[in-house]
Write a protein that holds these residues in place. Structure first.
Motif, PDB file in Angstrom:
ATOM      1  N   VAL A  35      41.481 -29.868  69.243  1.00 51.72           N
ATOM      2  CA  VAL A  35      42.097 -29.160  68.115  1.00 51.72           C
ATOM      3  C   VAL A  35      43.497 -29.677  67.807  1.00 51.72           C
ATOM      4  O   VAL A  35      44.102 -29.245  66.826  1.00 51.72           O
ATOM      5  CB  VAL A  35      42.143 -27.639  68.379  1.00 51.72           C
ATOM      6  CG1 VAL A  35      40.754 -27.093  68.645  1.00 51.72           C
ATOM      7  CG2 VAL A  35      43.083 -27.307  69.538  1.00 51.72           C
ATOM      8  N   LEU A  36      44.010 -30.586  68.614  1.00 55.01           N
ATOM      9  CA  LEU A  36      45.356 -31.098  68.385  1.00 55.01           C
ATOM     10  C   LEU A  36      45.387 -32.013  67.162  1.00 55.01           C
ATOM     11  O   LEU A  36      44.403 -32.683  66.849  1.00 55.01           O
ATOM     12  CB  LEU A  36      45.852 -31.871  69.610  1.00 55.01           C
ATOM     13  CG  LEU A  36      46.155 -31.055  70.857  1.00 55.01           C
ATOM     14  CD1 LEU A  36      46.515 -31.970  72.020  1.00 55.01           C
ATOM     15  CD2 LEU A  36      47.286 -30.056  70.599  1.00 55.01           C
ATOM     16  N   PRO A  37      46.526 -32.075  66.470  1.00 51.35           N
ATOM     17  CA  PRO A  37      46.647 -33.000  65.341  1.00 51.35           C
ATOM     18  C   PRO A  37      46.431 -34.441  65.794  1.00 51.35           C
ATOM     19  O   PRO A  37      46.716 -34.794  66.954  1.00 51.35           O
ATOM     20  CB  PRO A  37      48.087 -32.781  64.861  1.00 51.35           C
ATOM     21  CG  PRO A  37      48.485 -31.453  65.385  1.00 51.35           C
ATOM     22  CD  PRO A  37      47.752 -31.275  66.670  1.00 51.35           C
ATOM     23  N   ALA A  38      45.965 -35.284  64.869  1.00 55.84           N
ATOM     24  CA  ALA A  38      45.663 -36.669  65.203  1.00 55.84           C
ATOM     25  C   ALA A  38      46.892 -37.435  65.677  1.00 55.84           C
ATOM     26  O   ALA A  38      46.766 -38.420  66.421  1.00 55.84           O
ATOM     27  CB  ALA A  38      45.050 -37.365  63.988  1.00 55.84           C
ATOM     28  N   ALA A  39      48.073 -36.989  65.277  1.00 59.99           N
ATOM     29  CA  ALA A  39      49.299 -37.685  65.674  1.00 59.99           C
ATOM     30  C   ALA A  39      49.581 -37.577  67.168  1.00 59.99           C
ATOM     31  O   ALA A  39      50.333 -38.390  67.719  1.00 59.99           O
ATOM     32  CB  ALA A  39      50.487 -37.135  64.882  1.00 59.99           C
ATOM     33  N   LEU A  40      48.972 -36.570  67.822  1.00 64.55           N
ATOM     34  CA  LEU A  40      49.178 -36.387  69.251  1.00 64.55           C
ATOM     35  C   LEU A  40      47.979 -36.930  70.011  1.00 64.55           C
ATOM     36  O   LEU A  40      46.830 -36.782  69.588  1.00 64.55           O
ATOM     37  CB  LEU A  40      49.370 -34.902  69.585  1.00 64.55           C
ATOM     38  CG  LEU A  40      50.457 -34.162  68.816  1.00 64.55           C
ATOM     39  CD1 LEU A  40      50.564 -32.726  69.330  1.00 64.55           C
ATOM     40  CD2 LEU A  40      51.795 -34.865  68.924  1.00 64.55           C
ATOM     41  N   ASN A  41      48.237 -37.541  71.147  1.00 65.06           N
ATOM     42  CA  ASN A  41      47.174 -38.019  72.016  1.00 65.06           C
ATOM     43  C   ASN A  41      46.799 -36.889  72.964  1.00 65.06           C
ATOM     44  O   ASN A  41      47.569 -36.534  73.851  1.00 65.06           O
ATOM     45  CB  ASN A  41      47.640 -39.246  72.799  1.00 65.06           C
ATOM     46  CG  ASN A  41      47.876 -40.450  71.907  1.00 65.06           C
ATOM     47  OD1 ASN A  41      46.970 -41.223  71.640  1.00 65.06           O
ATOM     48  ND2 ASN A  41      49.102 -40.577  71.407  1.00 65.06           N
ATOM     49  N   GLY A  42      45.634 -36.315  72.758  1.00 67.57           N
ATOM     50  CA  GLY A  42      45.246 -35.139  73.528  1.00 67.57           C
ATOM     51  C   GLY A  42      44.480 -35.472  74.791  1.00 67.57           C
ATOM     52  O   GLY A  42      43.750 -36.465  74.859  1.00 67.57           O
ATOM     53  N   GLN A  43      44.667 -34.620  75.793  1.00 68.45           N
ATOM     54  CA  GLN A  43      43.895 -34.713  77.026  1.00 68.45           C
ATOM     55  C   GLN A  43      43.408 -33.306  77.359  1.00 68.45           C
ATOM     56  O   GLN A  43      44.210 -32.399  77.579  1.00 68.45           O
ATOM     57  CB  GLN A  43      44.759 -35.258  78.163  1.00 68.45           C
ATOM     58  CG  GLN A  43      44.001 -35.420  79.482  1.00 68.45           C
ATOM     59  CD  GLN A  43      44.892 -35.892  80.629  1.00 68.45           C
ATOM     60  OE1 GLN A  43      44.713 -35.485  81.777  1.00 68.45           O
ATOM     61  NE2 GLN A  43      45.869 -36.747  80.346  1.00 68.45           N
ATOM     62  N   SER A  44      42.094 -33.118  77.387  1.00 70.52           N
ATOM     63  CA  SER A  44      41.520 -31.813  77.705  1.00 70.52           C
ATOM     64  C   SER A  44      41.539 -31.599  79.209  1.00 70.52           C
ATOM     65  O   SER A  44      40.883 -32.328  79.961  1.00 70.52           O
ATOM     66  CB  SER A  44      40.084 -31.714  77.182  1.00 70.52           C
ATOM     67  OG  SER A  44      40.048 -31.765  75.771  1.00 70.52           O
ATOM     68  N   VAL A  45      42.292 -30.601  79.635  1.00 70.60           N
ATOM     69  CA  VAL A  45      42.416 -30.329  81.066  1.00 70.60           C
ATOM     70  C   VAL A  45      42.818 -28.871  81.256  1.00 70.60           C
ATOM     71  O   VAL A  45      43.649 -28.348  80.510  1.00 70.60           O
ATOM     72  CB  VAL A  45      43.449 -31.279  81.722  1.00 70.60           C
ATOM     73  CG1 VAL A  45      44.809 -31.162  81.063  1.00 70.60           C
ATOM     74  CG2 VAL A  45      43.560 -31.032  83.219  1.00 70.60           C
ATOM     75  N   ASP A  46      42.239 -28.225  82.237  1.00 71.04           N
ATOM     76  CA  ASP A  46      42.608 -26.860  82.609  1.00 71.04           C
ATOM     77  C   ASP A  46      43.536 -26.958  83.809  1.00 71.04           C
ATOM     78  O   ASP A  46      43.095 -27.133  84.944  1.00 71.04           O
ATOM     79  CB  ASP A  46      41.357 -26.052  82.954  1.00 71.04           C
ATOM     80  CG  ASP A  46      41.672 -24.597  83.271  1.00 71.04           C
ATOM     81  OD1 ASP A  46      42.865 -24.255  83.428  1.00 71.04           O
ATOM     82  OD2 ASP A  46      40.718 -23.805  83.393  1.00 71.04           O
ATOM     83  N   LEU A  47      44.818 -26.870  83.561  1.00 70.61           N
ATOM     84  CA  LEU A  47      45.799 -27.074  84.625  1.00 70.61           C
ATOM     85  C   LEU A  47      45.701 -26.025  85.718  1.00 70.61           C
ATOM     86  O   LEU A  47      46.160 -26.257  86.836  1.00 70.61           O
ATOM     87  CB  LEU A  47      47.212 -27.088  84.036  1.00 70.61           C
ATOM     88  CG  LEU A  47      47.581 -28.316  83.205  1.00 70.61           C
ATOM     89  CD1 LEU A  47      48.958 -28.133  82.579  1.00 70.61           C
ATOM     90  CD2 LEU A  47      47.548 -29.578  84.056  1.00 70.61           C
ATOM     91  N   SER A  48      45.118 -24.891  85.419  1.00 73.07           N
ATOM     92  CA  SER A  48      44.985 -23.864  86.448  1.00 73.07           C
ATOM     93  C   SER A  48      43.904 -24.229  87.468  1.00 73.07           C
ATOM     94  O   SER A  48      43.801 -23.599  88.527  1.00 73.07           O
ATOM     95  CB  SER A  48      44.657 -22.502  85.822  1.00 73.07           C
ATOM     96  OG  SER A  48      43.352 -22.498  85.271  1.00 73.07           O
TER      97      SER A  48
END
Length: 281
Positions: A35-48
């Motif tokens: 769901v992040l804007p294309a300008a950001l490089n996203g990484q799907s991770v559950d830090l918990s």
């Protein structure tokens, strides 16, 4: 160099977009990075639950986690466990960022007498979620002593319209009529974070992020009613101590040269009512 933003929700996304506009490479961590804007490089991770992949050229780390639920177990998973997993990932990648900033809350001050709170005031959180925030701060200090903690007041802005909705409904709940509240517009909070991580001079280890106008909520409600051309809503006092009664000082952040776009609720809520800005998913 890479800026790593952990907890890239509404505030973190706004910070990331501002950094991209300055020419930075930004990686945003969140459970669903699609769901992040294309300008950001996203990484799907559950830090918990897991450690993220840390880019080896990470220069700045920003933590803008939002628990989304007042349940203490969820708070602990987000703020303490999530932070520990992030710090462990940095160690595993042998990355030592030049700047590390974590967003916390002025709720760590359990002050209820209307007195002024600043960075020299000792934190004295009440039990529950506030003490968990303080625990996360202490964890960060033990691992990265030079890290910056930014304690924000209540965030409002695009899509955060609880008080507006109460005015429109004709009924509003407040703790006590005279109790002070301290707030900051989402865009000023984002600008403050960018200011602190980008300034040439090393920042202090603690800042309070609030606007220049602490006031009782009933004053904000009356202002909004006037702007909307509606009657002042019926006020219901709940007697809750949540948030306390304190006047939070922003002197230290102003001394860094930071300038507010919305120094009071008046400018900020006028922008919200005018539909300026968007809330990021």
């Amino acid at each position: 160099m890479t800026v790593l933003i952990a907890g890239c929700g509404d505030l973190g996304t706004e910070v990331g977009l501002r950094l991209v506009a300055l020419g930075q490479h930004v990686v945003g961590l969140r459970r669903n990075a699609r769901v992040l804007p294309a300008a950001l490089n996203g990484q799907s991770v559950d830090l918990s639950r897991e450690q993220p992949d840390v880019p080896p050229d990470t220069d700045v780390v920003i933590v803008t986690v939002a628990a989304g639920n007042p349940d203490p177990a969820i708070y602990r998973a987000a703020y303490v466990t999530g932070l520990a997993n992030l710090l462990d990932a940095l160690d595993a990648a042998r990355v030592s960022p030049r700047r590390f900033l974590m967003v916390s809350s002025t709720a760590v001050y359990d002050v209820d007498d209307g007195s002024t709170v600043d960075e020299d005031t000792p934190a004295n959180p009440g039990p529950g979620t506030d003490s968990i925030l303080a625990e996360a701060e202490q964890l960060l200090r033990s691992r990265i002593p030079s890290a910056v903690v930014l304690r924000l007041g209540g965030i409002y802005g695009p899509g955060r319209e609880r008080l507006i909705d109460q005015v429109r409904s004709g009924r509003a709940s407040v703790a006590e009529r005279g109790r002070l509240s301290n707030r900051i517009h989402r865009d000023d909070a984002a600008a403050m974070i960018v200011h602190l991580v980008c300034r040439a001079t090393g920042p202090d280890r603690l800042y309070l992020g609030v606007d220049s106008t602490p006031v009782p909520v009933v004053e904000v409600l009356a202002f909004l009613a006037g702007e909307l051309g509606l009657p002042v809503p019926e006020i219901v006092e709940t007697g809750s101590r949540r948030g306390g009664d304190k006047r939070v000082s922003n002197r230290r952040i102003l001394e860094t040269g930071f300038s507010f776009s919305y120094p009071s609720y008046r400018e900020g809520y006028r922008a919200v009512l005018a539909g300026q800005g968007v809330r990021h998913p």
